[in-house]
Scaffold this motif. Structure first.
Motif, PDB file in Angstrom:
ATOM      1  N   ALA A 169       0.832  -1.214   0.000  1.00  0.00           N
ATOM      2  CA  ALA A 169       0.000   0.000   0.000  1.00  0.00           C
ATOM      3  C   ALA A 169       0.860   1.255   0.000  1.00  0.00           C
ATOM      4  O   ALA A 169       0.533   2.247  -0.675  1.00  0.00           O
ATOM      5  N   LEU A 170       1.974   1.217   0.729  1.00  0.00           N
ATOM      6  CA  LEU A 170       2.872   2.377   0.764  1.00  0.00           C
ATOM      7  C   LEU A 170       3.489   2.630  -0.606  1.00  0.00           C
ATOM      8  O   LEU A 170       3.517   3.775  -1.086  1.00  0.00           O
ATOM      9  N   PHE A 171       3.962   1.567  -1.257  1.00  0.00           N
ATOM     10  CA  PHE A 171       4.548   1.722  -2.595  1.00  0.00           C
ATOM     11  C   PHE A 171       3.506   2.203  -3.601  1.00  0.00           C
ATOM     12  O   PHE A 171       3.798   3.036  -4.467  1.00  0.00           O
ATOM     13  N   ALA A 172       2.283   1.681  -3.496  1.00  0.00           N
ATOM     14  CA  ALA A 172       1.224   2.120  -4.405  1.00  0.00           C
ATOM     15  C   ALA A 172       0.919   3.602  -4.195  1.00  0.00           C
ATOM     16  O   ALA A 172       0.691   4.339  -5.165  1.00  0.00           O
ATOM     17  N   SER A 173       0.927   4.048  -2.937  1.00  0.00           N
ATOM     18  CA  SER A 173       0.685   5.471  -2.658  1.00  0.00           C
ATOM     19  C   SER A 173       1.812   6.334  -3.229  1.00  0.00           C
ATOM     20  O   SER A 173       1.560   7.408  -3.792  1.00  0.00           O
ATOM     21  N   ILE A 174       3.053   5.868  -3.088  1.00  0.00           N
ATOM     22  CA  ILE A 174       4.193   6.626  -3.616  1.00  0.00           C
ATOM     23  C   ILE A 174       4.115   6.733  -5.135  1.00  0.00           C
ATOM     24  O   ILE A 174       4.323   7.810  -5.721  1.00  0.00           O
ATOM     25  N   ILE A 175       3.788   5.618  -5.794  1.00  0.00           N
ATOM     26  CA  ILE A 175       3.677   5.635  -7.255  1.00  0.00           C
ATOM     27  C   ILE A 175       2.529   6.550  -7.685  1.00  0.00           C
ATOM     28  O   ILE A 175       2.628   7.290  -8.669  1.00  0.00           O
ATOM     29  N   GLY A 176       1.413   6.524  -6.956  1.00  0.00           N
ATOM     30  CA  GLY A 176       0.294   7.397  -7.278  1.00  0.00           C
ATOM     31  C   GLY A 176       0.657   8.867  -7.125  1.00  0.00           C
ATOM     32  O   GLY A 176       0.308   9.696  -7.977  1.00  0.00           O
ATOM     33  N   MET A 177       1.375   9.217  -6.041  1.00  0.00           N
ATOM     34  CA  MET A 177       1.805  10.602  -5.849  1.00  0.00           C
ATOM     35  C   MET A 177       2.789  11.024  -6.931  1.00  0.00           C
ATOM     36  O   MET A 177       2.742  12.167  -7.422  1.00  0.00           O
TER      37      MET A 177
END
Length: 230
Positions: A169-177
């Protein structure tokens, strides 16, 4: 020959369901006695539906064999024994993302193996104060004992499955940002390029004597039109 199904099993004591607040939908809990444990099992609702769809699982017999799966040395595993279903318990939240482990089979834990399992304590008090009190009690019995205490929430957040899902979830949030940041840069660049082009055009028009004019909006509608002829 009945078809094989995959379920998750765990060995628990007789008061396990009471300690964790897991209600029994039907049937009874395990009996506490000093002899050999009963050859009985308690199924979760999803496990009962998986094994006997649309039927009553109470009183039925199932055979469990976990010898083909990987286990640590000395681990307690079912080895082809038959168990009678005496109860069906409500489903609990699983640790796996696909929730396959909600299909659980609970087996009675032998008394001689209880010292290998963690001790569960249920209380309405502050968990930190309770843990401190338990540590003091254990130290009062034997100062050489080392006790590790943790809440169920703490144990859940430290499991590999939970850690991996949190990192994902953290990596997905970083990629989204990062994608949002790149999109903002693209929009800013496109608008800036359009403004620069129009600025040159406006400058040329002003050099040729163009004046600023007011613009008025137009209204559009429909009306009936009739043609008159002489």
């Amino acid at each position: 020959m009945p078809a094989a199904r995959t379920v998750f099993y765990r060995y628990v004591s007789a008061n396990y369901f009471q300690a964790l607040g897991i209600p029994l939908v039907a049937g009874r809990s395990f009996m506490e006695h000093g002899g050999a444990p009963e050859a009985v099992a308690i199924l979760s609702e999803s496990a009962a539906e998986e094994l006997w769809p649309g039927k009553n699982a109470l009183g039925r017999t199932l055979t469990l064999d976990g010898r083909r799966q990987f286990h640590a040395a000395g681990e307690l595993i079912p080895s082809g024994a038959a168990y009678q279903v005496v109860a069906v318990a409500q489903d609990t939240r699983g640790l796996l993302l696909g929730e396959e482990d909600t299909r659980s089979v609970y087996l009675p834990l032998p008394r001689e193996r209880m010292d290998e399992q963690p001790l569960l304590v249920r209380s309405n008090a502050d968990p930190k104060k309770l843990i401190a009190a338990l540590n003091q009690e254990v130290q009062g019995v034997d100062s050489n004992l080392v006790v590790y205490s943790e809440t169920l929430e703490g144990l859940l957040t430290s499991t590999p499955t939970f850690v991996i899902s949190r990192l994902s979830a953290l990596f997905a949030s970083i990629i989204g940002m990062l994608g949002l940041f790149l999109a903002l840069i693209g929009i800013y660049g496109s608008v800036s390029y359009a403004v620069v082009r129009r600025t040159r055009e406006v400058g040329i028009r002003m050099a040729l004597g163009a004046q600023r004019t007011k613009s008025y909006g137009s209204f559009y509608g429909t009306t009936d039109a009739r043609c008159l002829s002489d």
